[in-house]
Design an enzyme around this catalytic site. Structure first.
Site, PDB file in Angstrom:
ATOM      1  N   ARG A 214       0.853  -1.184   0.000  1.00  0.00           N
ATOM      2  CA  ARG A 214       0.000   0.000   0.000  1.00  0.00           C
ATOM      3  C   ARG A 214       0.893   1.239   0.000  1.00  0.00           C
ATOM      4  O   ARG A 214       1.880   1.303   0.746  1.00  0.00           O
ATOM      5  CB  ARG A 214      -0.903   0.024   1.242  1.00  0.00           C
ATOM      6  CG  ARG A 214      -2.113  -0.890   1.154  1.00  0.00           C
ATOM      7  CD  ARG A 214      -3.133  -0.371   0.124  1.00  0.00           C
ATOM      8  NE  ARG A 214      -4.303  -1.238  -0.016  1.00  0.00           N
ATOM      9  CZ  ARG A 214      -4.428  -2.235  -0.893  1.00  0.00           C
ATOM     10  NH1 ARG A 214      -3.421  -2.508  -1.720  1.00  0.00           N
ATOM     11  NH2 ARG A 214      -5.530  -2.942  -0.957  1.00  0.00           N
TER      12      ARG A 214
ATOM     13  N   GLU B 192      -3.001   7.249  -4.546  1.00  0.00           N
ATOM     14  CA  GLU B 192      -3.110   6.857  -5.946  1.00  0.00           C
ATOM     15  C   GLU B 192      -4.556   6.999  -6.450  1.00  0.00           C
ATOM     16  O   GLU B 192      -5.483   6.874  -5.653  1.00  0.00           O
ATOM     17  CB  GLU B 192      -2.591   5.416  -6.147  1.00  0.00           C
ATOM     18  CG  GLU B 192      -3.439   4.343  -5.499  1.00  0.00           C
ATOM     19  CD  GLU B 192      -2.827   2.937  -5.658  1.00  0.00           C
ATOM     20  OE1 GLU B 192      -1.656   2.736  -5.292  1.00  0.00           O
ATOM     21  OE2 GLU B 192      -3.564   2.059  -6.139  1.00  0.00           O
TER      22      GLU B 192
ATOM     23  N   HIS C  45      -0.120  -0.254 -10.007  1.00  0.00           N
ATOM     24  CA  HIS C  45      -0.844  -1.185  -9.124  1.00  0.00           C
ATOM     25  C   HIS C  45      -1.221  -2.475  -9.864  1.00  0.00           C
ATOM     26  O   HIS C  45      -2.390  -2.850  -9.933  1.00  0.00           O
ATOM     27  CB  HIS C  45      -2.088  -0.510  -8.517  1.00  0.00           C
ATOM     28  CG  HIS C  45      -2.527  -1.160  -7.222  1.00  0.00           C
ATOM     29  ND1 HIS C  45      -3.105  -0.475  -6.179  1.00  0.00           N
ATOM     30  CD2 HIS C  45      -2.469  -2.455  -6.799  1.00  0.00           C
ATOM     31  CE1 HIS C  45      -3.401  -1.300  -5.189  1.00  0.00           C
ATOM     32  NE2 HIS C  45      -3.011  -2.518  -5.549  1.00  0.00           N
TER      33      HIS C  45
HETATM   34  C1  DGY Z   1      -5.262  -6.024  -2.915  1.00  0.00           C
HETATM   35  O1  DGY Z   1      -5.841  -7.088  -3.126  1.00  0.00           O
HETATM   36  O2  DGY Z   1      -5.324  -5.438  -1.840  1.00  0.00           O
HETATM   37  C2  DGY Z   1      -4.506  -5.477  -4.047  1.00  0.00           C
HETATM   38  O3  DGY Z   1      -3.814  -4.338  -3.729  1.00  0.00           O
HETATM   39  C3  DGY Z   1      -5.404  -5.256  -5.222  1.00  0.00           C
HETATM   40  O4  DGY Z   1      -4.662  -5.637  -6.360  1.00  0.00           O
END
Ligand code: DGY
Length: 320
Positions: A239, A268, A286
């Site tokens: 994250r 983002e 991402h």
């Molecule tokens: C998640 O599953 O939290 C990812 O960041 C999404 O791709």
């Protein structure tokens, strides 16, 4: 009998959509434009379930405004820092996520970033495309060898452990930092650190795999970056909120961090413009779990959770 209404906030892979349409009165989003909180509240009128995505903020105010018909919110992600779980629980709404099924794809992304950053693949690709490449040279784009180095993993959950498994194929020595030590069968040969002060100096390469949210906000700040070995490599496929961008950008400029690979960004899709000016950072949009196999599995798991709640049973993937 009327089928329950399911609000799906974004476009999902065709196989997931087909199952949702088969089993529910599914409200789809063919344009795929992100739904605002106000859209979600409006479109959820009469819905029993919501399938949402990480880019959408379901904060306490939004959850409070949802209609009483909503019994379950499933997020198409393992991370659920965008959903106010306590507020949902207080309203009797179950929150589900998609743990387990995306560990391999996300770990692949972390390893890809590690290799791309350390071996200067972004710079190399830009050079090759530019038409300026003059051919092989002994000192051209010399990177850092990954094999044999010490890899620090912050957050040794399923994804962190998958990264450790892949890193072993590169003869990396794995160190990890988490709230508690893992049992031996999960830890294997990784070295546990109960404190940042012992962990960070071991990290020739540091890969972040902890959840987002307030407890980890800006964990990688200037103080912790200073504890890394000079010239460390930093990877974030978890994250964006884990990183203090100003501190990392300063370290990438000074050489305290030699290079970084980032898949996620604080706020983002906005990206701190400082990153865009740097050659020594590889930036992905991402992509963490973005394989068709994985996104299908995530969608099916999210639907399993919704099915279970609406059938009156406890879903295995409930977070609340
Ligand atoms: C998640 O599953 O939290 C990812 O960041 C999404 O791709």
């Amino acid at each position: 009998m009327d089928r329950p209404t399911l609000l799906i906030t974004r476009r999902v892979p065709p196989a997931v959509e087909a199952r949702a349409v088969r089993d529910y009165d599914a409200r789809l989003n063919p344009e795929d434009a992100p739904r605002t909180a106000a859209d979600i509240v409006r479109l959820a009128q009469g819905a029993a379930a919501i399938l949402c995505c990480p880019a959408e903020q379901l904060d306490a105010e939004t959850i409070a405004a949802l209609p009483d018909t909503v019994r379950v919110i499933a997020t198409f992600s393992v991370g659920y820092d965008h959903v106010a779980v306590d507020a949902a629980t207080a309203r009797g709404i179950v929150v589900c996520n998609t743990p387990g099924v995306l560990s391999v794809a996300t770990a692949e992304t972390a390893m890809l970033l590690l290799l791309a950053a350390a071996r200067r693949a972004g710079e190399g690709e830009r050079l090759t495309r530019s038409g300026q490449w003059q051919g092989w040279a002994p000192t051209q784009l010399l990177g850092i060898q990954v094999s044999g180095k010490r890899l620090g993993i912050f957050g040794m959950g399923r994804i962190g452990r998958e990264v450790a498994r892949m890193a072993r194929a590169f003869d990396m020595q794995v160190h990890y930092r988490d709230q508690a030590r893992l049992p031996a069968e999960l830890e294997q040969d990784a070295v546990y650190h109960a404190a940042d002060e012992s962990f960070l100096p071991q990290c020739d390469m540091l890969s972040l795999h902890a959840p987002g949210g307030d407890p980890t906000r800006h964990w990688l700040d200037a103080r912790r970056i200073a504890l890394l070995p000079q010239g460390a490599v930093v990877v974030n496929a978890a994250r964006g909120s884990l990183v203090d961008d100003a501190a990392l950008i300063a370290a990438l400029r000074s050489g305290q961090v030699s290079c970084a690979g980032l898949d996620v960004y604080d706020g983002e899709p906005a990206i701190n413009p400082g990153y865009l000016q740097l050659q020594n950072v590889v930036l992905l949009p991402h992509l963490g779990s973005a394989t068709l196999e994985t996104r299908n599995a995530m969608g099916f798991l999210a639907l399993d959770g919704i099915d279970a709640v609406l059938a009156g049973s406890a879903p295995a993937n409930a977070v609340s």
